[in-house]
Structure formats: structure tokens, C-alpha cells
Design a protein around this motif. Structure first.
Motif, PDB file in Angstrom:
ATOM      1  N   VAL A 111       0.863  -1.180   0.000  1.00  0.00           N
ATOM      2  CA  VAL A 111       0.000   0.000   0.000  1.00  0.00           C
ATOM      3  C   VAL A 111       0.900   1.230   0.000  1.00  0.00           C
ATOM      4  CG1 VAL A 111      -1.774   1.277   1.259  1.00  0.00           C
ATOM      5  CG2 VAL A 111      -1.823  -1.229   1.217  1.00  0.00           C
ATOM      6  N   ILE A 112       0.653   2.150  -0.967  1.00  0.00           N
ATOM      7  CA  ILE A 112       1.509   3.318  -1.171  1.00  0.00           C
ATOM      8  C   ILE A 112       0.653   4.575  -1.010  1.00  0.00           C
ATOM      9  CG2 ILE A 112       3.106   4.459  -2.763  1.00  0.00           C
ATOM     10  CD1 ILE A 112       3.033   1.674  -4.341  1.00  0.00           C
ATOM     11  N   GLN A 113       1.174   5.530  -0.240  1.00  0.00           N
ATOM     12  CA  GLN A 113       0.472   6.799  -0.127  1.00  0.00           C
ATOM     13  C   GLN A 113       1.487   7.932   0.036  1.00  0.00           C
ATOM     14  OE1 GLN A 113      -1.745   8.161   3.431  1.00  0.00           O
ATOM     15  NE2 GLN A 113      -3.576   8.122   2.125  1.00  0.00           N
ATOM     16  N   GLY A 114       1.633   8.743  -1.016  1.00  0.00           N
ATOM     17  CA  GLY A 114       2.456   9.935  -0.942  1.00  0.00           C
ATOM     18  C   GLY A 114       1.595  11.146  -0.596  1.00  0.00           C
ATOM     19  N   SER A 115       2.179  12.320  -0.660  1.00  0.00           N
ATOM     20  CA  SER A 115       1.453  13.535  -0.270  1.00  0.00           C
ATOM     21  C   SER A 115       0.256  13.802  -1.184  1.00  0.00           C
ATOM     22  CB  SER A 115       2.403  14.738  -0.269  1.00  0.00           C
ATOM     23  OG  SER A 115       3.029  14.884  -1.546  1.00  0.00           O
ATOM     24  N   ASP A 116       0.406  13.523  -2.502  1.00  0.00           N
ATOM     25  CA  ASP A 116      -0.701  13.757  -3.422  1.00  0.00           C
ATOM     26  C   ASP A 116      -1.881  12.837  -3.113  1.00  0.00           C
ATOM     27  OD1 ASP A 116       0.802  15.671  -4.677  1.00  0.00           O
ATOM     28  OD2 ASP A 116       1.427  14.377  -6.347  1.00  0.00           O
ATOM     29  N   GLU A 117      -1.591  11.548  -2.896  1.00  0.00           N
ATOM     30  CA  GLU A 117      -2.672  10.606  -2.583  1.00  0.00           C
ATOM     31  C   GLU A 117      -3.338  10.979  -1.253  1.00  0.00           C
ATOM     32  OE1 GLU A 117       0.061   8.391  -5.314  1.00  0.00           O
ATOM     33  OE2 GLU A 117       0.375   9.474  -3.424  1.00  0.00           O
ATOM     34  N   ARG A 118      -2.519  11.365  -0.270  1.00  0.00           N
ATOM     35  CA  ARG A 118      -3.069  11.697   1.050  1.00  0.00           C
ATOM     36  C   ARG A 118      -3.994  12.916   0.947  1.00  0.00           C
ATOM     37  NH1 ARG A 118       1.136  10.999   3.274  1.00  0.00           N
ATOM     38  NH2 ARG A 118       2.017  13.095   3.286  1.00  0.00           N
ATOM     39  N   ALA A 119      -3.575  13.913   0.146  1.00  0.00           N
ATOM     40  CA  ALA A 119      -4.403  15.106  -0.031  1.00  0.00           C
ATOM     41  C   ALA A 119      -5.734  14.759  -0.700  1.00  0.00           C
ATOM     42  CB  ALA A 119      -3.648  16.141  -0.865  1.00  0.00           C
ATOM     43  N   ALA A 120      -5.701  13.730  -1.564  1.00  0.00           N
ATOM     44  CA  ALA A 120      -6.925  13.306  -2.265  1.00  0.00           C
ATOM     45  C   ALA A 120      -7.703  12.257  -1.489  1.00  0.00           C
ATOM     46  CB  ALA A 120      -6.569  12.763  -3.647  1.00  0.00           C
ATOM     47  N   GLY A 121      -7.175  11.844  -0.311  1.00  0.00           N
ATOM     48  CA  GLY A 121      -7.848  10.810   0.481  1.00  0.00           C
ATOM     49  C   GLY A 121      -7.780   9.447  -0.170  1.00  0.00           C
ATOM     50  N   GLN A 122      -6.704   9.196  -0.900  1.00  0.00           N
ATOM     51  CA  GLN A 122      -6.571   7.934  -1.624  1.00  0.00           C
ATOM     52  C   GLN A 122      -5.295   7.186  -1.214  1.00  0.00           C
ATOM     53  OE1 GLN A 122      -6.704   9.037  -5.812  1.00  0.00           O
ATOM     54  NE2 GLN A 122      -8.876   8.460  -5.908  1.00  0.00           N
ATOM     55  N   VAL A 123      -5.215   5.932  -1.670  1.00  0.00           N
ATOM     56  CA  VAL A 123      -3.987   5.126  -1.559  1.00  0.00           C
ATOM     57  C   VAL A 123      -3.796   4.413  -2.890  1.00  0.00           C
ATOM     58  CG1 VAL A 123      -4.155   4.747   0.931  1.00  0.00           C
ATOM     59  CG2 VAL A 123      -5.204   3.098  -0.653  1.00  0.00           C
ATOM     60  N   GLN A 124      -2.572   4.018  -3.167  1.00  0.00           N
ATOM     61  CA  GLN A 124      -2.254   3.156  -4.303  1.00  0.00           C
ATOM     62  C   GLN A 124      -2.001   1.737  -3.771  1.00  0.00           C
ATOM     63  OE1 GLN A 124      -1.853   3.760  -7.693  1.00  0.00           O
ATOM     64  NE2 GLN A 124      -2.474   5.914  -7.541  1.00  0.00           N
ATOM     65  N   ILE A 125      -2.584   0.744  -4.419  1.00  0.00           N
ATOM     66  CA  ILE A 125      -2.345  -0.658  -4.040  1.00  0.00           C
ATOM     67  C   ILE A 125      -1.629  -1.337  -5.194  1.00  0.00           C
ATOM     68  CG2 ILE A 125      -3.385  -2.862  -3.424  1.00  0.00           C
ATOM     69  CD1 ILE A 125      -5.726  -1.313  -2.220  1.00  0.00           C
ATOM     70  N   LYS A 126      -0.436  -1.833  -4.919  1.00  0.00           N
ATOM     71  CA  LYS A 126       0.336  -2.531  -5.951  1.00  0.00           C
ATOM     72  C   LYS A 126       0.222  -4.035  -5.719  1.00  0.00           C
ATOM     73  CE  LYS A 126       4.776  -2.688  -8.305  1.00  0.00           C
ATOM     74  NZ  LYS A 126       6.114  -2.096  -8.463  1.00  0.00           N
ATOM     75  N   ASP A 127      -0.347  -4.738  -6.691  1.00  0.00           N
ATOM     76  CA  ASP A 127      -0.550  -6.189  -6.630  1.00  0.00           C
ATOM     77  C   ASP A 127       0.757  -6.869  -7.022  1.00  0.00           C
ATOM     78  OD1 ASP A 127      -1.218  -8.846  -7.053  1.00  0.00           O
ATOM     79  OD2 ASP A 127      -3.202  -8.383  -7.873  1.00  0.00           O
ATOM     80  N   LEU A 128       1.509  -7.350  -6.039  1.00  0.00           N
ATOM     81  CA  LEU A 128       2.812  -7.947  -6.323  1.00  0.00           C
ATOM     82  C   LEU A 128       2.684  -9.313  -6.984  1.00  0.00           C
ATOM     83  CD1 LEU A 128       4.796  -6.988  -3.086  1.00  0.00           C
ATOM     84  CD2 LEU A 128       4.702  -5.803  -5.281  1.00  0.00           C
ATOM     85  N   ILE A 129       1.605 -10.016  -6.713  1.00  0.00           N
ATOM     86  CA  ILE A 129       1.410 -11.338  -7.331  1.00  0.00           C
ATOM     87  C   ILE A 129       1.155 -11.169  -8.825  1.00  0.00           C
ATOM     88  CG2 ILE A 129       0.009 -13.432  -7.345  1.00  0.00           C
ATOM     89  CD1 ILE A 129      -0.659 -12.879  -4.406  1.00  0.00           C
TER      90      ILE A 129
END
Length: 512
Positions: free
Chosen positions: A444-462
Motif C-alpha cells: 500500500v503506497i500513499q504519498g502527499s498527493d494521494e493523502r491530499a486526495a484521500g486515496q492510496v495506491q495498491i500494488k498487486d505484487l502477485i
């Protein structure tokens, strides 16, 4: 003059011991739970005894030895009494029953799992510390208790995934073996040391074969390393008699059904003894066990009388059992491997009675957990689901650690294994490498831009690993998109759970 630098300690493990990682511990935990369920199905209840017992309570060593540490790890307490790490789980059970005899319901049915310790020369597959899982019935003189133990052993192996035909529970009787020794006329009934030497030699039949046992019964055997084991000193003629008896069940199995009906194994065994001998009594008990297990639907392919089974411990007094795996697999180098025995037990009517004025009948069975776990690992299907690690929350902004910790807590509260990266967050690549080494299903990835937008990025490693494996050139890699998507923070749990379900990764229920 330069000062000598202090010598660093060398990290080293004592011989005969092993560290165990999460994969092994996880599979062992699941295996123990399966065994526990079968044992409880048969009415056995849990008991735990301490790792340390008084040395004389172990029932194997003389209390007046200067240092009774042959075979066990021993030390002297401040009251000068000798204590030892338990050699098995049976002797501590005998002490527990004797100490609490009047308050226990009898027959007393218990199971125990735990570490045992052997002060012996370590070698390949031979450890100084290993785990056993025992079940015992104390206070039941009938061989029906022995038959039940054999049936439970068969059911346990099948519950663990060992197919019928890939194992056999072998049964013999110490009384039969005592009768054989009496019939050869060269081992006196009061010559305990020599009798035990003979029994231990016979017990090595699966390991060393007929020729190896012949050497151990005679002058002795020298192994591949040059170590010499002194033999029992039996004459060649008497050795032939012992080996002939040990081969009875194997020879009988090669007969046609018509021949077996005319020469039943039990009749062939009884021919070795006088009608009133100890051996004849042992044969009668084996007949009864055979009748009981067959009546319960357990055929000879599951439970079989075998004249070669001994069991090495000297406290056995009647029926003895050996759980043997019969399938063959290939090791990492392609060599054939057969695991053989993964458990055993028997009747020990004298062990509890050492503490009391009257005899107390008992019988039990012990599974060698580590050995069986190793064997079961070969039975897993090649496409079995990998053992995935936790979801990893990567740290993009160190000053937002508290917020990342909140995301982790949200996942954990939903029963999803998760952790926040706790190393140096400066290098994002190292965080992804860490997640790969943890075999994480996603990050689960969340930088300043995602946090400001109330979002997270989910990277599917499988999914990302599958895509990377399919890519054949750099151009294709640049044109492809990693398996990564955005979602609102409020959707985090639902989206991660959806990803885990898609890949068949187990996860728990919500906490609280």
C-alpha cells in the motif's frame, strides 16, 4: 604499541540442533492442530508436563551413577539431586499419573506435544532436540486399548493427507520377541543388558538390513565413518534362528492366498513356542488385536502384524507399534528417499508401577513431529498456494508515520495481516525489495498527493510478478502497466480483501 582488538564472538549453533523459520513453524502448527483433532475425537485430553524431571524418574538410568548423563542431558540441583531434560514424553506421564493417581479417572486418556532431548551423537536427520506428539491410555489392561491406538494412528496419518497405501501401522509384541530369545537358549532371562543389546540390534533391521543386523547380533558392526558398535555376541546358529523368525511375516506376505490359508502367520509364529510360554501369550494377543482392527474395518494394508518390529526403548512389555510411510520420493539431487518410521509406541505395564505398590497397565503412541512434517512436505502438490506474508505499508513521508500506522491498524482490525516498513524509508526501492522478500501479496503506497486526495495506491505484487515473467523485451516492459490501482482510504480494507480473495490468499475475520 597497538592494542589487540577484542575478538568477536563467533555465531555458531551447537551440533544436533536447528533453527526453524516461519514456513516450517507454520506447517508444523497446522499439522499439530490436525493431530490434536483426531486425538480428541478418540476421547483423549490435553496434558503438559515440564521439560525437566528427576533423573531417577525417567526410568532408564541408575540414580547412583556419578553423572547419569549417558543418553540424557543432566545437571545437579542445589540439593545435590540429579535432574535431566526429558528423554521422551512417556516417562514424565508415568510420574504424573503416579503422583496424582487417586484423583485421576481411570483409564486415564491424555495427549501431549512437546520437545524432547537426547544426549547422543548427532548425524544426518538425527537431532538432539526434536518434537513428539503422544497419546496414551493408562489403566486399561485389555489389548483393545492397543488396537484402538493402532486405529487412531492410521486415522491420524490419513487426516494429515497420507493416502491409504502410502503408510502401514506395523504391530508386534515384546512377549513374542522374549519368547524368541528364550527359544534360542543363549540369552538368559535375567541377562537384561544382553537382551536389550539383542533387541536394539533387531530394531535396526529397517536401517541396516539383514546383514547389518547379523553383524550387530554377532561380533559387531563398523559404519561408514569407521565407528564400531560392539555386537551381542550371539552364535551364528542362534542368529540364523532369530533372523528366520524376523522374516516370517515378509515370507508369509509372498505366499499365495491359498498357501496363506493353509499356513496362517499366527500359526507359523506359534510354532516357535511352547504352549505355555511367554511367546505363545504374545501371539494370542496379536491374534486378538488383528481380530479387533479387522472388525472395525481396518484392513491389512493399514494395520499389519510384522514380526520384525521391535521398538528400541526397554520399558515396553507387550504389543509394540510402528507407523511407517511406504511411498518413495526424490530429494533435491534426484536421489530416491523413503522416510520409513515416523512414529511408534507400545504397551508399558511396568513404568507407572515403579512408583506404586501395584502394577498399572498402560499403552501409547508417539509421532515424531519433525520427521513427519518433512515427509508431508513432499506430498504437497506442485501448484499448492504459496505461503504469503503480510501486506506491507510503504513509508513515503517519514513525518507521516502516525498516519501510516493508522492504515496498518485498520487492516489488522479487519483480520488482514499487515505491517508498516520499519527500516530506513529513504530508499523506496529497498522497501519494495523488502516486500518481495517477505512474499507480500501487495503493498500500500500513499504519498502527499494521494493523502491530499484521500486515496492510496495498491500494488498487486502477485499479478506484477506474473506480468514481469511474461514480458520478453524492454519495449514490452515500457508499454506495460504494473498491476497497480488507486482507491479511497475508506475502500482500503475492501480492495485489499478483494485482491487477497482473487489470489486465494487466506485472511482472518475482523477483530473484536
Amino acid at each position: 604499541m597497538a592494542k589487540d582488538k577484542p575478538t568477536k564472538l563467533k555465531a555458531r549453533m551447537p551440533r544436533g540442533l536447528a533453527d526453524r523459520g516461519p514456513a516450517e513453524l507454520g506447517s508444523t502448527r497446522a499439522m499439530l492442530e490436525t493431530i490434536r483433532k483426531v486425538y480428541e475425537l478418540y476421547g483423549f485430553e490435553a496434558l503438559e508436563t515440564p521439560f525437566i524431571e528427576y533423573t531417577d524418574a525417567l526410568g532408564k538410568f541408575l540414580p547412583d551413577q556419578d553423572r547419569p548423563n549417558e543418553g540424557v542431558f543432566s545437571f545437579q540441583d542445589d540439593d545435590e539431586q540429579w535432574l535431566s531434560l526429558r528423554y521422551d514424553l512417556t516417562a514424565p506421564l508415568a510420574r504424573h499419573v503416579a503422583e496424582n493417581f487417586d484423583r485421576l479417572a481411570k483409564p486415564f486418556r491424555s495427549y501431549r506435544a512437546g520437545w524432547v532431548f537426547r544426549n547422543e551423537k548427532p548425524g544426518p536427520g538425527r537431532f538432539r532436540q526434536f518434537m513428539q506428539f503422544d497419546a496414551d491410555t493408562v489403566g486399561a489392561p485389555t489389548v483393545a486399548a492397543d488396537a484402538e491406538i493402532c486405529m487412531m494412528a492410521a486415522d491420524t496419518l490419513e487426516a494429515l493427507g497420507v493416502k491409504r497405501g502410502d503408510y502401514v501401522i506395523k504391530v508386534n509384541n515384546r512377549k513374542v520377541l522374549d519368547g524368541v530369545l528364550g527359544s534360542i537358549g543363549q540369552v538368559a532371562s535375567d541377562d537384561i543388558a544382553r537382551r536389550l543389546s539383542v533387541l536394539r540390534a533387531i530394531d535396526k533391521l529397517d536401517k541396516f538390513g539383514i546383514e547389518g543386523v547379523r553383524q550387530l547380533l554377532g561380533e559387531g558392526r563398523r559404519d561408514e565413518s569407521g565407528d564400531f558398535t560392539k555386537g551381542s555376541g550371539i552364535s551364528e546358529k542362534r542368529i540364523d534362528g532369530i533372523l528366520s523368525f524376523l522374516s516370517l511375516s515378509e515370507n508369509c506376505s509372498k505366499m499365495s492366498p491359498e498357501q496363506q490359508s493353509r499356513h496362517p502367520l499366527f500359526d507359523l509364529m506359534a510354532d516357535y513356542f511352547e504352549a505355555d510360554s511367554v511367546g505363545a501369550e504374545g501371539v494370542a494377543e496379536l491374534r486378538e488385536i488383528n481380530t479387533l482392527v479387522r472388525a472395525a474395518g481396518y484392513g491389512a494394508e493399514r494395520i499389519s502384524v510384522e514380526t520384525s518390529v521391535v521398538r528400541g526403548l526397554e520399558y515396553y512389555t507387550g504389543p509394540v507399534f510402528e507407523a511407517e510411510l511406504t511411498f518413495e520420493v526424490k530429494d533435491e539431487k534426484g536421489r530416491p528417499v523413503r522416510f520409513g518410521s515416523v512414529g511408534g509406541g507400545g504397551r508399558y505395564d511396568g513404568l507407572v508401577g515403579r512408583f506404586r505398590s501395584e502394577p498399572v497397565p498402560a499403552t501409547g503412541f508417539s509421532i515424531g513431529v519433525s520427521r513427519l512434517a518433512s515427509a508431508l512436505s513432499y506430498l504437497k502438490k506442485a501448484d499448492a498456494a504459496p505461503d504469503y506474508g503480510p501486506v506491507v505499508i510503504v513509508v513515503m513521508d517519514r513525518d507521516q508515520t502516525a498516519h501510516y500506522m493508522g492504515l496498518v491498524a485498520t487492516l489488522r482490525a479487519a483480520g488482514i495481516r499487515a505491517e508498516m516498513y520499519l527500516g530506513n524509508p529513504k530508499n523506496l526501492g529497498n522497501q519494495f525489495k523488502y516486500a518481495d522478500r517477505r512474499n507480500s501479496p501487495c503493498v500500500v503506497i500513499q504519498g502527499s498527493d494521494e493523502r491530499a486526495a484521500g486515496q492510496v495506491q495498491i500494488k498487486d505484487l502477485i499479478e506484477g510478478a506474473k506480468a514481469a515473467a511474461a514480458i520478453t523485451d524492454n519495449a514490452e516492459w515500457r508499454e506495460s502497466r504494473p498491476a497497480q490501482f488507486a482507491c479511497g482510504e475508506a475502500e482500503l480494507v475492501a480492495k485489499v480483501r478483494e485482491l487477497l480473495d482473487h489470489h486465494g490468499v487466506p485472511h482472518g475475520a475482523a477483530l473484536g
